[in-house]
Write a protein that holds these residues in place. Structure first.
Motif, mmCIF file in Angstrom:
data_model
loop_
_atom_site.group_PDB
_atom_site.id
_atom_site.type_symbol
_atom_site.label_atom_id
_atom_site.label_comp_id
_atom_site.label_asym_id
_atom_site.label_seq_id
_atom_site.Cartn_x
_atom_site.Cartn_y
_atom_site.Cartn_z
ATOM 1 N N ASP A 1 -59.704 -25.029 -22.430
ATOM 2 C CA ASP A 1 -60.382 -23.854 -22.965
ATOM 3 C C ASP A 1 -59.341 -22.942 -23.607
ATOM 4 O OD1 ASP A 1 -62.839 -22.664 -23.405
ATOM 5 O OD2 ASP A 1 -63.477 -23.079 -21.352
ATOM 6 N N CYS B 1 -63.434 -24.315 -18.896
ATOM 7 C CA CYS B 1 -62.810 -23.423 -17.914
ATOM 8 C C CYS B 1 -63.114 -23.817 -16.475
ATOM 9 C CB CYS B 1 -63.315 -22.001 -18.166
ATOM 10 S SG CYS B 1 -62.637 -20.808 -16.991
ATOM 11 N N ILE B 2 -62.065 -23.894 -15.671
ATOM 12 C CA ILE B 2 -62.259 -24.205 -14.250
ATOM 13 C C ILE B 2 -61.995 -22.968 -13.387
ATOM 14 C CG2 ILE B 2 -61.797 -26.662 -14.497
ATOM 15 C CD1 ILE B 2 -58.943 -26.134 -13.472
ATOM 16 N N GLY B 3 -61.968 -21.824 -14.040
ATOM 17 C CA GLY B 3 -61.845 -20.578 -13.286
ATOM 18 C C GLY B 3 -60.422 -20.221 -12.899
ATOM 19 N N MET B 4 -59.457 -20.868 -13.506
ATOM 20 C CA MET B 4 -58.054 -20.607 -13.177
ATOM 21 C C MET B 4 -57.326 -19.977 -14.360
ATOM 22 S SD MET B 4 -57.277 -21.516 -10.138
ATOM 23 C CE MET B 4 -58.842 -21.035 -9.487
ATOM 24 N N CYS B 5 -58.057 -19.200 -15.156
ATOM 25 C CA CYS B 5 -57.504 -18.661 -16.395
ATOM 26 C C CYS B 5 -56.212 -17.888 -16.166
ATOM 27 C CB CYS B 5 -58.513 -17.761 -17.070
ATOM 28 S SG CYS B 5 -60.184 -18.368 -17.000
ATOM 29 N N ILE C 1 -57.897 -20.052 -23.103
ATOM 30 C CA ILE C 1 -56.742 -19.460 -22.423
ATOM 31 C C ILE C 1 -55.663 -20.514 -22.225
ATOM 32 C CG2 ILE C 1 -55.953 -18.217 -20.378
ATOM 33 C CD1 ILE C 1 -58.098 -16.624 -21.631
HETATM 34 S S1 FES Z 1 -59.839 -21.057 -19.572
HETATM 35 FE FE1 FES Z 1 -58.766 -22.627 -18.499
HETATM 36 S S2 FES Z 1 -59.131 -22.173 -16.458
HETATM 37 FE FE2 FES Z 1 -60.271 -20.675 -17.499
#
Ligand code: FES
Length: 277
Positions: free
Chosen positions: A81, A120-124, A83
């Motif tokens: 994603d 995204c796995i929530g580790m942004c 980020i």
């Molecule tokens: S964008 Fe990669 S973990 Fe959220």
């Protein structure tokens, strides 16, 4: 499908009472046993629990962690994603590709490792990050990616990739994750001292004008912004009139009159503050 597979699937279905309501448990168990839920397996499950094939397939096709095709014993899901892209995930992907000798989306010839991109796995805040089966790995670099592959090839289990533990419950024996919470300061939303119902009580005590002021100044985006605009529309329409378009299950909804027996579903939440019923 072989006789053995047939028997194994029937046994799994029977274990869950041949209950179509336990579909998630059944397909997870089938995937764990066979590495995927194949087309033939879906037919068999449907027959065993007395439902239609589409009921099985709708579950299998909906969840990204379920697959109709065989994957490796270990699946690396590298977040791709925005980020992570900004934090160099392409270099990490390149290192994974080189070390594994496969492209993203492929499985190593020995069937050990599959490499995939994931949203995204929530580790942004700890990107680049990936899931290795269910183990989260954060702050990845090219070197870290190569090291992960080397360890997996030495048959280390994914959870053994965790060399240092994060803070809070991440260090709990039942969690054992390298994730750090990164919550630095208590605020009105995160880590606030709240009692149940406090926010609702506050909202109900506000006047319609105060609600509209808050939603206008909350810098909401997307769904939140649409909800705010709807609330303003409600106000303009007067009590009992909500106008909009589209999906009755979401906040947007049907034109509604003041009749008590007409129910707004999702939109009711936003209609109330501005006196709509
Ligand atoms: S964008 Fe990669 S973990 Fe959220």
């Amino acid at each position: 499908m072989s006789q053995d597979s047939d028997t194994a699937i029937k046994t799994i279905c029977k274990h869950y009472g041949n209950d179509a309501g336990r579909m998630m448990d059944i397909v997870l168990a089938v995937q764990e046993k066979f590495g995927c839920v194949s087309s033939a397996a879906m037919d068999m499950i449907a027959r065993a629990v007395g439902t239609k094939r589409v009921e099985v397939e709708s579950v299998v096709s909906f969840y990204a962690f379920l697959s109709t095709e065989q994957k490796g014993k270990v699946v690396i899901r590298l977040c791709h994603d925005v980020i992570d892209c900004m934090r160099g995930c392409d270099r990490v992907a390149e290192a994974f590709r080189e070390e594994l000798g496969i492209d993203v989306g492929d499985t190593t010839p020995d069937g050990l490792i599959t490499l995939e991109y994931a949203p995204c796995i929530g580790m942004c805040d700890q990107a680049p990050a990936a899931l290795v089966n269910e183990t989260v790995v954060t702050h990845l670099s090219s070197d870290a990616a190569r090291e992960i592959v080397r360890k997996l090839r030495q048959r280390l289990a994914p959870h053994q990739l965790v060399e240092h533990l994060g803070d809070g419950n991440n260090a709990h024996p039942l969690v054992q994750s390298m994730v750090v919470n990164n919550i630095r300061k208590a605020g009105p939303v995160v880590l606030a001292e709240l009692t149940p119902g406090q926010a609702l009580a506050k909202a109900l005590a506000m006047t319609p004008a105060e609600v509209i002021r808050d939603v206008k100044t909350a810098r909401l985006r997307e769904g939140g912004r649409r909800a705010a605009l709807r609330a303003v529309q409600c106000r303009r329409g007067g009590a009992g009139h909500v106008q909009g378009s589209g999906d009755p299950d979401r906040v947007s909804g049907r034109g509604v009159r003041g009749d008590d027996d007409l129910r707004l579903r999702g939109r009711r939440r936003h209609g109330h503050p501005v006196s709509a019923r």
